[in-house]
Design a protein around this motif. Sequence first.
Motif, short mmCIF file in Angstrom:
data_model
loop_
_atom_site.label_atom_id
_atom_site.label_comp_id
_atom_site.label_asym_id
_atom_site.label_seq_id
_atom_site.Cartn_x
_atom_site.Cartn_y
_atom_site.Cartn_z
N ARG A 36 0.84 -1.20 0.00
CA ARG A 36 0.00 0.00 0.00
C ARG A 36 0.88 1.25 0.00
O ARG A 36 0.61 2.21 -0.71
CB ARG A 36 -0.90 0.03 1.25
N ALA A 37 1.94 1.22 0.83
CA ALA A 37 2.83 2.40 0.90
C ALA A 37 3.54 2.61 -0.43
O ALA A 37 3.68 3.75 -0.89
CB ALA A 37 3.85 2.20 2.02
N GLU A 38 3.95 1.52 -1.08
CA GLU A 38 4.64 1.66 -2.36
C GLU A 38 3.69 2.20 -3.43
O GLU A 38 4.06 3.06 -4.24
CB GLU A 38 5.22 0.30 -2.81
N ILE A 50 -5.45 17.89 -7.56
CA ILE A 50 -4.40 16.88 -7.37
C ILE A 50 -4.43 16.32 -5.95
O ILE A 50 -4.40 15.11 -5.73
CB ILE A 50 -3.01 17.49 -7.66
N LEU A 51 -4.50 17.21 -4.95
CA LEU A 51 -4.29 16.77 -3.57
C LEU A 51 -5.49 16.04 -2.96
O LEU A 51 -5.31 15.15 -2.13
CB LEU A 51 -3.92 17.98 -2.69
N LEU A 52 -6.72 16.40 -3.40
CA LEU A 52 -7.88 15.73 -2.79
C LEU A 52 -7.90 14.23 -3.08
O LEU A 52 -8.08 13.43 -2.16
CB LEU A 52 -9.17 16.42 -3.25
N PRO A 53 -7.69 13.78 -4.34
CA PRO A 53 -7.65 12.33 -4.57
C PRO A 53 -6.49 11.65 -3.83
O PRO A 53 -6.66 10.52 -3.35
CB PRO A 53 -7.46 12.21 -6.09
N VAL A 54 -5.34 12.35 -3.70
CA VAL A 54 -4.21 11.75 -2.96
C VAL A 54 -4.61 11.57 -1.49
O VAL A 54 -4.33 10.53 -0.87
CB VAL A 54 -2.94 12.64 -3.08
N ASP A 104 -5.75 3.83 2.30
CA ASP A 104 -4.58 3.04 2.72
C ASP A 104 -4.59 2.80 4.22
O ASP A 104 -4.32 1.70 4.69
CB ASP A 104 -3.28 3.75 2.31
N LEU A 105 -4.89 3.86 4.98
CA LEU A 105 -4.93 3.72 6.44
C LEU A 105 -5.95 2.67 6.85
O LEU A 105 -5.71 1.84 7.74
CB LEU A 105 -5.28 5.07 7.09
N ASP A 106 -7.10 2.69 6.17
CA ASP A 106 -8.13 1.71 6.47
C ASP A 106 -7.65 0.30 6.10
O ASP A 106 -7.82 -0.65 6.87
CB ASP A 106 -9.40 2.07 5.67
N ALA A 107 -6.97 0.20 4.95
CA ALA A 107 -6.51 -1.12 4.48
C ALA A 107 -5.44 -1.70 5.40
O ALA A 107 -5.37 -2.92 5.58
CB ALA A 107 -5.96 -0.99 3.06
N LEU A 108 -4.60 -0.84 6.01
CA LEU A 108 -3.54 -1.33 6.89
C LEU A 108 -4.11 -2.04 8.11
O LEU A 108 -3.45 -2.88 8.72
CB LEU A 108 -2.64 -0.17 7.35
N ALA A 109 -5.35 -1.69 8.48
CA ALA A 109 -5.97 -2.34 9.64
C ALA A 109 -6.69 -3.63 9.24
O ALA A 109 -7.27 -4.30 10.07
CB ALA A 109 -6.95 -1.37 10.30
N ARG A 110 -6.68 -3.96 7.94
CA ARG A 110 -7.37 -5.17 7.47
C ARG A 110 -6.38 -6.08 6.78
O ARG A 110 -6.27 -6.09 5.54
CB ARG A 110 -8.47 -4.80 6.47
#
Length: 346
Positions: A53-55, A110-114, A121-127
């Motif tokens: 996810r980070a990559e 640009i920044l809103l979708p990022v 990603d934060l949500d995915a890291l907990a799953r």
Amino acid sequence: MRWPARRRGTPPPPRGAAALALASLASAATVLAGCSTGGPQSTLDSVGFGARRAEGLFWLMFWISMAVFVEVLAFLGWALLRRRRHTVRAGGGDATGFVVVLGVAIPAVILLPVYGRNLADLDALARPPGAPATTVELIGHQWWWEVRYPERPGAVTANEMHIPAGRTVRVLLRTADVQHSFWVPQLMPKTDLIAGKVNQTLLHADRPGTYRAQCAEYCGKQHAFMALVVTADPVDRFEAWLARAAAPAPAPTSQAEQRGRAVFEGGACASCHTVRGTTAHGTVGPDLTTIGSRWSIGAGAVPNDRGHLGGWVANSQTVKPGNYMPPQPVPASDLPDLLTYLQSLR
Ligand code: CUA
């Protein structure tokens, strides 16, 4: 000092071309520096769900940044060419629209979708993929890592962590002193070890391998030598390793080992270190029950061989200045047997 006045309308010296060339060189160097994506501690060679996810986020931001960079260079080139053709007068024209579009609207697009991707990603890291199969307790010390397996009391090691490949592992993070940060670039983003708190991260290695980890929070003089190696083993090999790690130290098998053990138990070593199965129960320094099989001495400071081990025992301050082990006045006649004993602890 006064700069010489330039006549109005005279073309400026060709600094723009030099700036463009410099910028191109810098960007080429950056791109080339990122060409090598392999290595035991590369975020660009992710092997676990968290690192992937980070990559992914890194590459998304990298390509957006490249697009913005190229766009800025294009504007710069356009402005330089335009300035040479025309005489520019100060205060001419209204730039409000230009500022609103380039300074507010485009950055927002640009920044809103990022930001949205970041939240996902934060949500995915907990799953993680699958419920945690095992728990490892990691305790940060200035400047080494203590690794415990609460489900297998007695399994204690230092500066190396074995996990089962293909399984999710819960890592409980504590610190014995200051704040540290656990980072396995190929497996998981950073998680801090915070004083007075038990933090948690989830590790998952898709395939067996050795993954280097590093303390990622400045924690004092030897922060750089606070490395850890995470080894992901096939499940049956991990179980065998864990059983061996939980067992007491093997009994000496030679006279030299026997004498070395007596030196260890009778000297200052035992007041700071534990070797399970002996009378050494110190808890200040790392548990040395498996020191002979470890990848390094001093959490990555030097390789674990007889020469470096001897130098470390005699005066570790010359190897890793500031660490908490004082020089040991072991008599020269005792040192070889002590080293033979330490190397037999596997
Ligand atoms: Cu521990 Cu930096």
